[in-house]
Design an enzyme around this catalytic site. Structure first.
Site, PDB file in Angstrom:
ATOM      1  N   LYS A   1       2.033   4.692   1.607  1.00  0.00           N
ATOM      2  CA  LYS A   1       2.051   5.271   2.952  1.00  0.00           C
ATOM      3  C   LYS A   1       1.669   6.738   2.806  1.00  0.00           C
ATOM      4  O   LYS A   1       2.442   7.553   2.300  1.00  0.00           O
ATOM      5  CB  LYS A   1       3.437   5.127   3.571  1.00  0.00           C
TER       6      LYS A   1
ATOM      7  N   CYS B   1      11.824  45.751   8.165  1.00  0.00           N
ATOM      8  CA  CYS B   1      12.326  47.095   7.922  1.00  0.00           C
ATOM      9  C   CYS B   1      11.122  48.029   8.082  1.00  0.00           C
ATOM     10  O   CYS B   1      10.131  47.885   7.362  1.00  0.00           O
ATOM     11  CB  CYS B   1      12.898  47.212   6.512  1.00  0.00           C
TER      12      CYS B   1
ATOM     13  N   GLU C   1       0.844  -1.206   0.000  1.00  0.00           N
ATOM     14  CA  GLU C   1       0.000   0.000   0.000  1.00  0.00           C
ATOM     15  C   GLU C   1       0.872   1.245   0.000  1.00  0.00           C
ATOM     16  O   GLU C   1       2.021   1.196   0.408  1.00  0.00           O
ATOM     17  CB  GLU C   1      -0.850   0.051   1.286  1.00  0.00           C
TER      18      GLU C   1
ATOM     19  N   ASP D   1       0.887  10.513   3.721  1.00  0.00           N
ATOM     20  CA  ASP D   1       1.592  11.399   4.645  1.00  0.00           C
ATOM     21  C   ASP D   1       0.658  12.507   5.142  1.00  0.00           C
ATOM     22  O   ASP D   1       0.700  13.634   4.676  1.00  0.00           O
ATOM     23  CB  ASP D   1       2.802  12.005   3.919  1.00  0.00           C
TER      24      ASP D   1
ATOM     25  N   CYS E   1      17.758  49.953   2.433  1.00  0.00           N
ATOM     26  CA  CYS E   1      17.672  51.377   2.755  1.00  0.00           C
ATOM     27  C   CYS E   1      18.444  51.748   4.013  1.00  0.00           C
ATOM     28  O   CYS E   1      18.513  52.918   4.382  1.00  0.00           O
ATOM     29  CB  CYS E   1      16.212  51.814   2.891  1.00  0.00           C
TER      30      CYS E   1
ATOM     31  N   TYR F   1      -7.113   0.392   7.519  1.00  0.00           N
ATOM     32  CA  TYR F   1      -6.934  -0.617   8.566  1.00  0.00           C
ATOM     33  C   TYR F   1      -8.251  -0.820   9.296  1.00  0.00           C
ATOM     34  O   TYR F   1      -8.779   0.114   9.894  1.00  0.00           O
ATOM     35  CB  TYR F   1      -5.844  -0.114   9.522  1.00  0.00           C
TER      36      TYR F   1
ATOM     37  N   CYS G   1      11.590  52.754   1.478  1.00  0.00           N
ATOM     38  CA  CYS G   1      12.504  51.641   1.202  1.00  0.00           C
ATOM     39  C   CYS G   1      12.141  51.059  -0.171  1.00  0.00           C
ATOM     40  O   CYS G   1      11.024  50.578  -0.371  1.00  0.00           O
ATOM     41  CB  CYS G   1      12.360  50.605   2.311  1.00  0.00           C
TER      42      CYS G   1
ATOM     43  N   CYS H   1      18.489  47.297   7.367  1.00  0.00           N
ATOM     44  CA  CYS H   1      17.889  46.919   6.090  1.00  0.00           C
ATOM     45  C   CYS H   1      18.939  46.966   4.981  1.00  0.00           C
ATOM     46  O   CYS H   1      19.623  47.979   4.813  1.00  0.00           O
ATOM     47  CB  CYS H   1      16.735  47.863   5.751  1.00  0.00           C
TER      48      CYS H   1
ATOM     49  N   LYS I   1      10.308   3.695   3.654  1.00  0.00           N
ATOM     50  CA  LYS I   1      10.156   5.134   3.399  1.00  0.00           C
ATOM     51  C   LYS I   1      10.995   5.540   2.192  1.00  0.00           C
ATOM     52  O   LYS I   1      12.138   5.116   2.051  1.00  0.00           O
ATOM     53  CB  LYS I   1      10.620   5.932   4.624  1.00  0.00           C
TER      54      LYS I   1
HETATM   55  S1  IVH Z   1      -1.156   0.722   8.872  1.00  0.00           S
HETATM   56  C1  IVH Z   1      -0.412  -1.204  12.983  1.00  0.00           C
HETATM   57  N1  IVH Z   1      -1.205   1.697   6.445  1.00  0.00           N
HETATM   58  O1  IVH Z   1       1.929   5.511   9.009  1.00  0.00           O
HETATM   59  C2  IVH Z   1      -0.431  -0.649  11.619  1.00  0.00           C
HETATM   60  N2  IVH Z   1      -0.408   3.106   8.186  1.00  0.00           N
HETATM   61  O2  IVH Z   1       3.904   4.477  11.521  1.00  0.00           O
HETATM   62  C3  IVH Z   1      -1.217   0.592  11.529  1.00  0.00           C
HETATM   63  N3  IVH Z   1       0.203   5.369   7.446  1.00  0.00           N
HETATM   64  O3  IVH Z   1       0.535   6.081  12.118  1.00  0.00           O
HETATM   65  C4  IVH Z   1      -0.893   1.473  10.423  1.00  0.00           C
HETATM   66  N4  IVH Z   1      -0.329   5.101   5.314  1.00  0.00           N
HETATM   67  O4  IVH Z   1      -0.531   7.251  10.210  1.00  0.00           O
HETATM   68  C5  IVH Z   1      -0.893   1.941   7.724  1.00  0.00           C
HETATM   69  N5  IVH Z   1      -1.368   2.419   4.237  1.00  0.00           N
HETATM   70  C6  IVH Z   1      -1.061   2.670   5.517  1.00  0.00           C
HETATM   71  C7  IVH Z   1      -0.566   3.914   5.947  1.00  0.00           C
HETATM   72  C8  IVH Z   1      -0.236   4.096   7.299  1.00  0.00           C
HETATM   73  C9  IVH Z   1       0.129   5.950   6.233  1.00  0.00           C
HETATM   74  C10 IVH Z   1       0.704   6.054   8.654  1.00  0.00           C
HETATM   75  C11 IVH Z   1      -0.183   5.931   9.842  1.00  0.00           C
HETATM   76  C12 IVH Z   1       0.647   5.358  10.942  1.00  0.00           C
HETATM   77  C13 IVH Z   1       2.046   5.462  10.408  1.00  0.00           C
HETATM   78  C14 IVH Z   1       2.814   4.211  10.763  1.00  0.00           C
END
Ligand code: IVH
Length: 667
Positions: free
Chosen positions: A112, A421, A110, A114, A406, A222, A427, A403, A308
């Site tokens: 991740k 300034c 999946e 942000d 000026c 989840y 200025c 500044c 990451k």
């Molecule tokens: S699963 C126990 N899936 O990443 C597993 N987390 O450090 C629960 N996050 O706090 C997390 N995308 O905020 C999961 N596809 C994804 C995610 C994801 C982002 C974040 C989430 C979590 C942190 C994990």
């Protein structure tokens, strides 16, 4: 039908249309029909408070009531994931799982996301609670705020379990983030560094109507509970999609380690095309039975890991720190670097933000510094390689005291990080900056004039403030560097035309500190003419929507300054609009007369409702579906694919919102 039945029906219909629009991107009715239904429901609920329901679609608009969050304990702790940046460690994870399970397994790959994580509890198909991660054991109850996020269902459909939790990420899409920052820049409010901060800051807002306006989105990833549909994580989330949740379309079940690597490599570059920020990949053993077998360490599950993406970072030499003076006098320190390649562009300069940041880094000229781009707008310096310093330590970087333009001594306002300034009226970059702001597209929108021309006119002594523009004649500017008769005439015509720019934009163009477009509009609407604003005291100003102490003080201070007051009087004498015109009071034109316009997608500058009323005020007609009679489509982000296809088939023009606004601003 009884009133209760009517209310129930409206609620069910509105939930369904909301889902079609925000989750499926496939609206079935026009915005007008949606708004009318919502209004009808609001009226009925108001008349019948006995039928109040906490998951009614009317809860989506939020409220202005300030609210302190209550802390609640998580039923299941919110753990974090083991992190790695290396493919070797992904292979180690895979081998560990293989060894412990000693049977076949699948890994769900999946993205991740942000943003900021959230846990949602549903009972009998209704959202009952939304809690932030907090310390993992307990978090803040932000239910009212979360209800305003349109892609989070308030009620479910289909075959959902009676009681469960679902977790995911709340995000601010790039486009909303950029629009929000543009708006904040105009209002001179501090910018959010990245969409993650913007999302978590917004979610913690004490005022849910602010959240409702910030266009947050959410992906869920989840499921937790006793009665989930099956043993597969992936399959359960696909089921959750049918209950109404927004689930990523980019999940993939991998059978081999090679497939996992392929997924990682693909998304490392492809993620840049997504509408939201991601910072890695999450790998989860797919079977819940196998997950239970693998279990947990003290901090995180053994059945999952996060890979990451490398933060885009480079090491380069700091040659000099220069200082820029903005139109408000704010001083921005800028690091001048040896050019270095960073995520596809060459970086030579990076922001150092303010004196505290410089001090915190203990910067010396000649240092090797780390530059990062990440999700930030401008590259920034995140560290110094102190080991590389050797014997020859360069001069320590000290923030300037005067500044650079000026020579005025700089000041620092209480509670603010920036130095200023104070020489507002003499200025040069402040003067030029103010004129540039005055002529800009969203202000007076003067055709043919840009920053270079302003600079040129200023250099040769033709203008010292915006009012001087209105005294210019073709002969004054013709013959200046690269200025023929044609461009000279064009500029003078543009200046002349700006005299009919409406009052609210003139007010914005003045560049009063903290008076951005929205505030200018509110001021113009509330007080109607410049005389009233000039004479208004703090209390009158503060009674206006969106105007608080800080803005009110700034407006009073602006007119207290005789130089500003004199400038405004000169602009009045030049014939600019300093009160609302009759048509403007009505807001009506016939620019779109006879046109049928379809609105589709999500917008950054105005809501769909606002666009609809803009169309109507300008004589056009907003229609719900595309036909051969459609004049054009006003399209935002994520226009539905079927609409797009239909438009292309019929050869109907598609305008984005900037093009549309431009069209309205042209006379
Ligand atoms: S699963 C126990 N899936 O990443 C597993 N987390 O450090 C629960 N996050 O706090 C997390 N995308 O905020 C999961 N596809 C994804 C995610 C994801 C982002 C974040 C989430 C979590 C942190 C994990």
């Amino acid at each position: 039908m009884t009133v209760k039945e009517k209310i129930d029906q409206l609620r069910a219909d509105l939930h369904r249309h909301n889902y079609n629009y925000y989750v499926l991107n496939a609206p079935e009715i026009s915005d007008k029909e949606f708004d009318d239904m919502m209004r009808e429901l609001q009226d009925l609920e108001k008349a019948h408070p006995e039928y109040m329901d906490k998951t009614s679609p009317t809860m989506r608009v939020g409220s202005d009531l300030n609210k302190n969050f209550v802390q609640v304990a998580h039923k299941y702790p919110m753990l974090s994931l083991g992190n790695t940046y290396s493919e070797n460690e992904v292979a180690d994870f895979y081998d560990r799982v293989k060894k412990s399970l000693n049977e076949d397994f699948e890994v769900c790959c999946e993205l991740k996301y942000d943003g900021t994580s959230i846990s949602l509890t549903y009972e009998d198909g209704k959202l009952v609670q939304a809690v932030t991660r907090g310390d993992g054991e307990k978090g803040d109850d932000v239910t009212d705020n979360v209800k305003t996020i349109r892609s989070i269902p308030l009620v479910l459909h289909g075959d959902y379990p009676k009681s469960f939790e679902i977790r995911g990420e709340i995000l601010m899409p790039w486009e909303s983030f950029e629009a929000l920052n543009r708006e904040r820049e105009l209002r001179e409010e501090p910018l959010f560094a990245n969409p993650r901060n913007a999302a978590s800051g917004t979610l913690k807002s004490q005022n849910s109507s602010v959240v409702a306006n910030r266009k947050l989105d959410a992906y869920l990833y989840y499921l937790l509970g006793e009665n989930l549909p099956g043993d597969g994580h992936y399959e359960n989330l696909q089921a959750a999609k049918n209950w109404g949740f927004k689930i990523s379309d980019h999940m993939h079940k991998a059978q081999t380690l090679q497939e996992i690597f392929d997924y990682i490599r693909y998304w490392d570059t492809e993620r840049k095309n997504l509408p939201v920020a991601t910072d890695g990949i999450v790998l989860k053993v797919n079977s819940l039975r196998q997950q239970r077998n693998l279990g947990y360490t003290a901090k995180s599950p053994r059945w999952a890991i996060a890979y990451k993406f490398q933060a885009e970072r480079a090491l380069t030499r700091l040659n000099k720190v220069s200082y820029q003076v903005g139109r408000t006098g704010a001083i921005t320190p800028v690091a001048n670097l040896d050019p270095v390649q960073l995520s596809g562009t060459i970086v030579k300069r990076a922001s150092l933000h303010n004196a505290d940041i410089i001090e915190g880094l203990d910067l010396h000229i000649g240092d090797l510094v780390y530059v990062e781009k990440g999700g930030e707008i401008i590259p920034k310096i995140t560290g110094v390689d102190k080991d590389a310093r050797g014997m020859m330590l360069g001069e320590k970087v000290r923030f300037i005291t005067h500044c650079p333009e000026c020579g005025s001594p700089l000041i620092r306002y209480e509670g603010e990080a920036a130095h200023y300034c104070p020489n507002e009226t003499a200025c040069p970059p402040q003067i030029k900056g103010k004129i540039e702001h005055f002529i800009s597209r969203r202000a007076m929108n003067i055709d043919g004039l840009g920053p270079e021309t302003v600079d040129l006119f200023y250099q040769v002594g033709l203008i010292k403030d915006a009012s001087d523009l209105y005294a210019l004649k073709v002969e004054d500017i013709m013959g200046l560097e690269r200025m023929g008769r044609k461009s000279a005439e064009n500029i003078i015509r543009g200046i002349e035309a700006s005299k009919s720019v409406p009052f609210e934009r003139v007010l914005f163009a003045l560049g009063i500190r903290f008076v951005g477009e929205t505030v200018a509009k509110k001021l113009a609407h509330a007080l109607g003419e410049i005389e009233a604003i000039r004479g208004a005291g703090l209390d009158t100003l503060k009674a206006i929507d969106e105007i608080g102490e800080k803005i009110a003080q700034s407006i009073v201070a602006y007119f207290d300054n005789p130089m500003n007051d004199a400038l405004v009087k000169r602009l009045e004498a030049a014939g600019l609009q300093f009160c609302r015109s009759e048509e403007e009071l009505e807001g009506r034109t016939d620019k779109l007369a006879g046109l049928s316009i379809v609105i589709s997608g999500v917008f950054a500058h105005h809501s769909r409702d606002e666009y609809k009323s803009l169309i109507e005020k300008n004589g056009g007609k907003n229609v719900g579906s595309i036909s051969s009679k459609t004049s054009f489509i006003l399209a935002g982000e994520n226009m539905g694919p079927s609409k797009l296809e239909k438009a292309q088939k019929l050869g109907i023009r598609i305008l984005n919102e900037d093009e549309f606004l431009q069209m309205l601003s042209e006379s």
